[in-house]
Motif scaffolding. Sequence first.
Motif, PDB file in Angstrom:
ATOM      1  N   GLY A  63       0.832  -1.191   0.000  1.00  0.00           N
ATOM      2  CA  GLY A  63       0.000   0.000   0.000  1.00  0.00           C
ATOM      3  C   GLY A  63       0.864   1.237   0.000  1.00  0.00           C
ATOM      4  N   ASP A  64       0.229   2.385  -0.239  1.00  0.00           N
ATOM      5  CA  ASP A  64       1.017   3.615  -0.284  1.00  0.00           C
ATOM      6  C   ASP A  64       1.124   4.278   1.077  1.00  0.00           C
ATOM      7  N   GLY A  65       0.263   3.863   2.028  1.00  0.00           N
ATOM      8  CA  GLY A  65       0.374   4.382   3.383  1.00  0.00           C
ATOM      9  C   GLY A  65       0.037   5.848   3.530  1.00  0.00           C
ATOM     10  N   SER A  66      -0.538   6.454   2.478  1.00  0.00           N
ATOM     11  CA  SER A  66      -0.869   7.875   2.543  1.00  0.00           C
ATOM     12  C   SER A  66      -2.151   8.095   3.339  1.00  0.00           C
ATOM     13  N   ARG A  67      -2.359   9.340   3.718  1.00  0.00           N
ATOM     14  CA  ARG A  67      -3.573   9.698   4.450  1.00  0.00           C
ATOM     15  C   ARG A  67      -4.268  10.862   3.761  1.00  0.00           C
ATOM     16  N   LEU A  68      -5.569  10.814   3.734  1.00  0.00           N
ATOM     17  CA  LEU A  68      -6.314  12.004   3.376  1.00  0.00           C
ATOM     18  C   LEU A  68      -6.334  12.928   4.592  1.00  0.00           C
ATOM     19  N   ALA A  69      -6.427  14.209   4.338  1.00  0.00           N
ATOM     20  CA  ALA A  69      -6.370  15.193   5.422  1.00  0.00           C
ATOM     21  C   ALA A  69      -7.427  14.906   6.488  1.00  0.00           C
ATOM     22  N   GLY A  70      -6.976  14.919   7.736  1.00  0.00           N
ATOM     23  CA  GLY A  70      -7.921  14.771   8.833  1.00  0.00           C
ATOM     24  C   GLY A  70      -8.302  13.352   9.170  1.00  0.00           C
ATOM     25  N   ARG A  71      -7.662  12.374   8.552  1.00  0.00           N
ATOM     26  CA  ARG A  71      -8.013  10.984   8.827  1.00  0.00           C
ATOM     27  C   ARG A  71      -6.874  10.266   9.551  1.00  0.00           C
ATOM     28  N   ALA A  72      -7.228   9.580  10.621  1.00  0.00           N
ATOM     29  CA  ALA A  72      -6.270   8.725  11.320  1.00  0.00           C
ATOM     30  C   ALA A  72      -6.384   7.312  10.778  1.00  0.00           C
ATOM     31  N   PRO A  73      -5.332   6.494  10.866  1.00  0.00           N
ATOM     32  CA  PRO A  73      -5.421   5.113  10.383  1.00  0.00           C
ATOM     33  C   PRO A  73      -6.537   4.352  11.095  1.00  0.00           C
ATOM     34  N   ALA A  74      -7.241   3.517  10.339  1.00  0.00           N
ATOM     35  CA  ALA A  74      -8.354   2.736  10.891  1.00  0.00           C
ATOM     36  C   ALA A  74      -8.270   1.314  10.371  1.00  0.00           C
ATOM     37  N   ALA A  75      -8.617   0.355  11.234  1.00  0.00           N
ATOM     38  CA  ALA A  75      -8.603  -1.053  10.836  1.00  0.00           C
ATOM     39  C   ALA A  75      -9.808  -1.363   9.954  1.00  0.00           C
ATOM     40  N   ALA A  76      -9.595  -2.224   8.984  1.00  0.00           N
ATOM     41  CA  ALA A  76     -10.660  -2.659   8.080  1.00  0.00           C
ATOM     42  C   ALA A  76     -10.329  -4.066   7.599  1.00  0.00           C
ATOM     43  N   ALA A  77     -11.299  -4.704   6.985  1.00  0.00           N
ATOM     44  CA  ALA A  77     -11.081  -6.038   6.427  1.00  0.00           C
ATOM     45  C   ALA A  77     -11.989  -6.222   5.224  1.00  0.00           C
ATOM     46  N   VAL A  78     -11.530  -7.014   4.282  1.00  0.00           N
ATOM     47  CA  VAL A  78     -12.334  -7.389   3.124  1.00  0.00           C
ATOM     48  C   VAL A  78     -12.341  -8.904   3.003  1.00  0.00           C
ATOM     49  N   LEU A  79     -13.394  -9.421   2.395  1.00  0.00           N
ATOM     50  CA  LEU A  79     -13.451 -10.848   2.094  1.00  0.00           C
ATOM     51  C   LEU A  79     -13.007 -11.055   0.656  1.00  0.00           C
ATOM     52  N   VAL A  80     -12.128 -12.029   0.455  1.00  0.00           N
ATOM     53  CA  VAL A  80     -11.708 -12.433  -0.896  1.00  0.00           C
ATOM     54  C   VAL A  80     -12.429 -13.744  -1.179  1.00  0.00           C
ATOM     55  N   PRO A  81     -13.674 -13.674  -1.720  1.00  0.00           N
ATOM     56  CA  PRO A  81     -14.529 -14.862  -1.817  1.00  0.00           C
ATOM     57  C   PRO A  81     -14.304 -15.629  -3.122  1.00  0.00           C
ATOM     58  N   MET A  82     -13.777 -16.834  -3.000  1.00  0.00           N
ATOM     59  CA  MET A  82     -13.516 -17.698  -4.161  1.00  0.00           C
ATOM     60  C   MET A  82     -14.640 -18.728  -4.252  1.00  0.00           C
ATOM     61  N   VAL A  83     -15.478 -18.563  -5.268  1.00  0.00           N
ATOM     62  CA  VAL A  83     -16.655 -19.406  -5.418  1.00  0.00           C
ATOM     63  C   VAL A  83     -16.269 -20.713  -6.105  1.00  0.00           C
ATOM     64  N   VAL A  84     -16.673 -21.822  -5.521  1.00  0.00           N
ATOM     65  CA  VAL A  84     -16.346 -23.146  -6.057  1.00  0.00           C
ATOM     66  C   VAL A  84     -17.357 -23.487  -7.157  1.00  0.00           C
ATOM     67  N   ARG A  85     -16.915 -23.425  -8.400  1.00  0.00           N
ATOM     68  CA  ARG A  85     -17.754 -23.755  -9.547  1.00  0.00           C
ATOM     69  C   ARG A  85     -17.241 -25.025 -10.231  1.00  0.00           C
ATOM     70  N   ASP A  86     -18.065 -25.612 -11.084  1.00  0.00           N
ATOM     71  CA  ASP A  86     -17.669 -26.843 -11.773  1.00  0.00           C
ATOM     72  C   ASP A  86     -16.445 -26.642 -12.657  1.00  0.00           C
ATOM     73  N   ASP A  87     -16.268 -25.421 -13.185  1.00  0.00           N
ATOM     74  CA  ASP A  87     -15.132 -25.154 -14.074  1.00  0.00           C
ATOM     75  C   ASP A  87     -13.973 -24.485 -13.338  1.00  0.00           C
TER      76      ASP A  87
END
Length: 222
Positions: A46-70
Motif C-alpha cells: 500500500g502507499d500508506g498515505s492519508r487524506l487530510a484529517g483521517r487517522a489510520p483505521a482497521a478494516a477487512a475485506v473478504l476475498v470470496p472464491m466461489v467453487v464452480r464446476d469449471d
Amino acid sequence: MILRPHEAPVVSVDAHLPAVSSATLSESAIRARLASAPSWQPEFAGDGSRLAGRAPAAAAVLVPMVVRDDGLHLLLTRRTDHLRDHAGQISFPGGKSEPEDSGPVGTALRETEEEIGLAREHIDVIGQLPVYATVTAFQVTPVLALVRPPFGLKLDAFEVAEAFEVPLHFLMNPAHHRHHAVVLDGIERRFISMPWQGPEREYFIWGATAAMLRNLYRLLIA
C-alpha cells in the motif's frame, strides 16, 4: 487522487511472468498452500498515505472464491457512483472494523453479509493475506474464503451497484496484469490493473483490489 485510472498510460504488461497453474488453483491446493505457506513477500504493501484529517483505521475485506464446476471464480462488487470513497470502483466486500467484530474475520463476514447478503453459512474462511494500507488511511486485512453454491445475494443498493464473478485463473495470469503511470502534482504515481471483459461490459479492476490480488498471485506462485 486518480480520477480516470483507465486513461492512465500502460507502461508495461507482465506477460513474461508465469501464470499460476490450474493444479495450484484447485480448492485442495489453495487450502494446502495457506496451511503451509512457503517463504514469500507481498509485492504491494500500500502507499500508506492519508487524506487530510483521517487517522489510520482497521478494516477487512473478504476475498470470496466461489467453487464452480469449471474452477474457482472470484466474487467482486462494483460500488455505486455516489459514494464518497472509491465511487464506481471494483472492490471486495468489506469495510471498517467495529468494536463488536471478532477481529478481521468478523469484520469481513459482517460487511459481506451487509453489503451483498451472502450468508456466513456459505463461507469457509481459509486464511489471510498481509495488511494493505490504502490511500484513504485504512489498514485492510484481506480474508481468504471459499464459497460453495447454491447461495443467494441481496445487494445493499446504497453501496453496491453490482456483484459479479471473474475466473480466478484469469486474475492469476500476469499476462493480464498491466502497470500504469500517471503524474499528479508533479509526482509520478504507479498502479496495477487487471481489466476483465464480462458478458456485457469491461470491469476495470485496479487500485487496492488489484494490488491485493497481485499479492495473492505472489503467494500462490511462490
